[in-house]
Design a protein around this motif. Structure first.
Motif, short mmCIF file in Angstrom:
data_model
loop_
_atom_site.label_atom_id
_atom_site.label_comp_id
_atom_site.label_asym_id
_atom_site.label_seq_id
_atom_site.Cartn_x
_atom_site.Cartn_y
_atom_site.Cartn_z
N CYS A 269 19.83 -58.20 77.54
CA CYS A 269 19.86 -56.84 78.48
C CYS A 269 21.12 -56.51 78.80
CB CYS A 269 19.11 -57.53 79.54
SG CYS A 269 19.20 -55.61 81.17
N GLN A 270 21.96 -57.68 78.97
CA GLN A 270 23.70 -57.20 79.53
C GLN A 270 24.56 -56.98 78.43
OE1 GLN A 270 24.31 -60.78 81.69
NE2 GLN A 270 23.79 -59.74 84.00
N GLU A 271 23.93 -57.22 77.18
CA GLU A 271 25.07 -57.63 76.11
C GLU A 271 24.58 -56.67 74.74
OE1 GLU A 271 26.38 -61.24 75.11
OE2 GLU A 271 26.26 -61.85 77.15
N SER A 272 23.48 -56.00 75.33
CA SER A 272 22.67 -55.03 74.06
C SER A 272 24.27 -53.79 73.83
CB SER A 272 21.31 -54.35 74.28
OG SER A 272 20.97 -53.17 73.38
N PRO A 273 24.77 -54.16 72.98
CA PRO A 273 25.45 -52.31 72.64
C PRO A 273 24.31 -51.04 72.37
CG PRO A 273 25.92 -54.22 70.85
CD PRO A 273 24.17 -54.43 71.29
N VAL A 274 23.35 -51.12 72.31
CA VAL A 274 23.34 -49.84 72.25
C VAL A 274 22.11 -49.88 73.66
CG1 VAL A 274 20.64 -48.30 71.81
CG2 VAL A 274 21.35 -49.68 70.31
N LEU A 275 22.20 -50.01 74.69
CA LEU A 275 21.55 -50.49 76.13
C LEU A 275 23.12 -49.87 77.25
CD1 LEU A 275 19.02 -53.45 76.63
CD2 LEU A 275 18.73 -50.76 76.17
N ARG A 276 23.79 -50.86 76.37
CA ARG A 276 24.93 -50.36 77.71
C ARG A 276 25.69 -48.75 77.33
NH1 ARG A 276 29.10 -55.32 75.17
NH2 ARG A 276 28.92 -56.74 77.09
N ALA A 277 25.43 -48.82 75.75
CA ALA A 277 24.96 -46.59 75.16
C ALA A 277 24.71 -45.98 76.07
CB ALA A 277 25.45 -46.19 74.35
N ILE A 278 23.22 -46.35 76.53
CA ILE A 278 22.37 -45.64 76.76
C ILE A 278 22.43 -45.23 78.99
CG2 ILE A 278 19.64 -45.47 78.41
CD1 ILE A 278 19.43 -46.62 75.12
N ARG A 279 23.08 -46.84 79.35
CA ARG A 279 23.26 -47.30 80.97
C ARG A 279 24.68 -46.19 81.34
NH1 ARG A 279 21.44 -52.84 80.48
NH2 ARG A 279 23.82 -53.67 79.54
N THR A 280 25.51 -46.26 80.13
CA THR A 280 27.09 -45.69 80.51
C THR A 280 27.17 -44.49 79.65
OG1 THR A 280 27.91 -46.51 78.27
CG2 THR A 280 28.12 -47.25 80.41
N ALA A 281 26.45 -43.72 79.31
CA ALA A 281 26.72 -42.23 78.18
C ALA A 281 25.51 -41.76 78.18
CB ALA A 281 27.41 -42.79 77.20
N GLY A 282 24.65 -42.28 77.96
CA GLY A 282 22.84 -41.52 77.80
C GLY A 282 22.46 -41.09 76.29
N VAL A 283 21.54 -40.94 75.98
CA VAL A 283 21.45 -40.70 74.46
C VAL A 283 20.79 -39.72 74.32
CG1 VAL A 283 21.58 -42.89 73.76
CG2 VAL A 283 18.95 -41.67 74.62
N GLY A 284 20.93 -38.73 75.91
CA GLY A 284 20.03 -37.20 75.97
C GLY A 284 18.52 -38.10 76.93
N MET A 314 32.87 -50.80 80.45
CA MET A 314 32.15 -49.56 81.92
C MET A 314 30.77 -49.41 82.27
SD MET A 314 34.44 -47.24 81.36
CE MET A 314 33.81 -46.00 81.54
N ASP A 315 30.51 -50.76 81.71
CA ASP A 315 29.04 -50.84 82.43
C ASP A 315 28.80 -51.72 82.77
OD1 ASP A 315 25.72 -51.00 82.05
OD2 ASP A 315 26.23 -53.02 80.31
N VAL A 316 29.94 -52.37 84.03
CA VAL A 316 29.74 -53.05 85.16
C VAL A 316 30.46 -51.82 85.95
CG1 VAL A 316 31.55 -54.83 85.74
CG2 VAL A 316 30.22 -55.50 83.88
N LEU A 317 31.17 -50.85 85.53
CA LEU A 317 31.61 -49.93 86.70
C LEU A 317 30.99 -48.63 87.12
CD1 LEU A 317 34.24 -48.88 87.89
CD2 LEU A 317 35.01 -47.69 86.18
N GLY A 318 29.86 -49.41 86.05
CA GLY A 318 29.30 -47.29 86.13
C GLY A 318 28.25 -48.51 87.39
N ALA A 319 27.82 -49.22 87.24
CA ALA A 319 27.33 -49.89 87.79
C ALA A 319 27.63 -50.25 89.23
CB ALA A 319 25.91 -51.72 87.07
N ARG A 320 28.28 -50.59 89.58
CA ARG A 320 28.93 -50.53 90.22
C ARG A 320 29.43 -49.91 91.24
NH1 ARG A 320 34.50 -53.40 89.67
NH2 ARG A 320 33.11 -55.26 89.25
N LEU A 321 29.94 -48.40 90.95
CA LEU A 321 30.00 -47.23 91.37
C LEU A 321 28.67 -46.57 92.10
CD1 LEU A 321 32.33 -45.62 88.68
CD2 LEU A 321 32.97 -46.46 91.55
N GLN A 322 27.65 -46.52 90.93
CA GLN A 322 26.17 -46.47 90.86
C GLN A 322 25.63 -47.06 92.25
OE1 GLN A 322 23.21 -44.59 87.55
NE2 GLN A 322 24.82 -46.17 86.92
N ARG A 323 25.64 -48.02 92.41
CA ARG A 323 25.70 -49.31 93.54
C ARG A 323 26.05 -49.07 95.07
NH1 ARG A 323 25.24 -56.19 93.57
NH2 ARG A 323 24.33 -55.84 96.33
N ASP A 324 27.51 -48.86 94.80
CA ASP A 324 27.98 -48.18 95.97
C ASP A 324 27.88 -46.76 96.43
OD1 ASP A 324 29.47 -50.22 95.87
OD2 ASP A 324 31.14 -50.15 95.37
N ALA A 325 27.46 -45.84 95.96
CA ALA A 325 26.63 -45.24 96.09
C ALA A 325 25.29 -44.59 97.25
CB ALA A 325 26.73 -44.07 95.14
#
Length: 355
Positions: A269-284, A314-325
């Motif tokens: 879950c944490q290390e999949s490159p595709v999932l990282r891309a989905i979580r940080t940039a999205g795919v539509g 970036m994945d870790v930072l994005g999660a932290r920013l969303q959690r902090d929000a």
């Protein structure tokens, strides 16, 4: 454990595990997103027990969320999983349709199942109320709360100006004196709800399968928690079309509880490159995501994006920013924008929640 704490963890990869215990349910609500019914499948119990029993204090999800169908049709399994999770320090939350509360009481077997549970949520809406009266649900929830379990309500309606939503949220706030959080969502056209909407030409907000705007991708927090489906398959997404469809798209399949342990699922879950891309940039949209396997160029682009040296950070930072929000901010995107602040009820923020 307050509902807001759970929601704040939602964007954090592997911070939680969603587990479907069954697709059975004694209720027949027209809006059900899972098409649950009296003859649904049960998730294999022993592999699930072994899987949760593999949590350790050093390697565990923060929260285990048990759902269905109706998870409390399997009270012994709820009790076992919550107890096993607690040994490792994982807190358990249960979401129920309250089938057992028609007379306002909580059967002994249900209270016994909840003895290791940190949070309990009741689904209530116009459909549930046709089978379990509101007053009965309230009495049962008071009883559960008296056992020192934090409680909340999951409320579903049609548009944001649905008069039922205004009525039920006001009723909950009055009854529980703002000490029970409320998560408000809109009916999605999936499962039995798709047929219900089609028969009544009711326009439903389809955020399950739409991006924020045509052609615009956005980070997806729903690809953060592994989800155990009815057959033990573990998916990286809680979208009902992913959970129910077979085969699960390969880029969203994390494994199976009979074959894999938590450390392996967490790592994928944490290390999949595709999932990282989905979580940080999205795919539509969600449809775009599910169809990646049929679009090799798009899948390869997501894999390259998630494999860049900075992708993990970036994945870790994005999660932290969303959690902090905060929880309300996340629900403005994934739930009802109008009612999102009600998730903060039940704690010191009470006085800051608008009416």
């Amino acid at each position: 454990m307050r509902l807001a704490e759970i929601i704040e963890l939602r964007p954090v990869p592997a911070a939680g595990l969603l587990a479907t215990l069954t697709r059975r349910c004694p209720l027949s609500c027209a809006h059900c997103s899972t098409s649950s019914g009296p003859r649904g499948e049960d998730t294999p119990a022993e592999p699930l027990r072994r899987f949760v029993g593999g949590f350790t204090p050093e390697d565990r999800p923060e929260v285990l969320m048990l759902t269905g169908g109706e998870p409390l049709l399997r009270p012994a399994l709820v009790a076992d999983l919550a107890a096993l999770a607690a040994l490792a320090g994982t807190r358990t939350s249960v979401l129920s349709g309250m089938f057992f509360a028609a007379d306002g009481r909580v059967p002994t077997r249900i209270m016994r199942a909840l003895r290791h549970v940190a949070h309990f949520s009741a689904s209530i809406d116009v459909f549930h109320e046709r089978e379990v009266p509101r007053s009965s649900v309230f009495r049962a929830m008071h009883r559960i709360r008296e056992s020192r379990i934090d409680v909340s309500f999951h409320v579903t309606g049609t548009p944001a100006d649905d008069p039922y939503l205004a009525d039920i949220t006001a009723s909950i706030r009055t009854e529980f004196k703002d000490q029970a959080a409320i998560l408000v969502n809109h009916i999605r056209p999936v499962g039995r709800a798709a047929g219900w909407a089609s028969a009544r030409t009711v326009p439903l907000r389809n955020t399950v399968d739409q991006g924020p705007s045509p052609g615009l991708a956005a980070p997806c927090a729903m690809a953060a928690w592994p989800t155990v489906a009815f057959d033990g398959t573990v998916a990286a997404c809680c979208n009902q079309r992913v959970v129910d469809a077979r085969p699960v798209p390969e880029h969203l399949r994390l494994g199976h509880v009979a074959d894999d342990d938590w450390p392996a699922i967490r790592r994928r879950c944490q290390e999949s490159p595709v999932l990282r891309a989905i979580r940080t940039a999205g795919v539509g949209s969600c449809t775009d995501c599910r169809s990646l396997a049929r679009r090799p160029e798009a899948l390869d682009a997501a894999r390259r994006s998630g494999s860049r040296p900075a992708a993990g950070a970036m994945d870790v930072l994005g999660a932290r920013l969303q959690r902090d929000a905060g929880a309300a901010t996340l629900l403005r995107r994934y739930g009802s924008e109008r009612y999102a602040p009600l998730v903060l009820l039940g704690g010191p923020e009470n006085g800051e929640v608008p009416g």
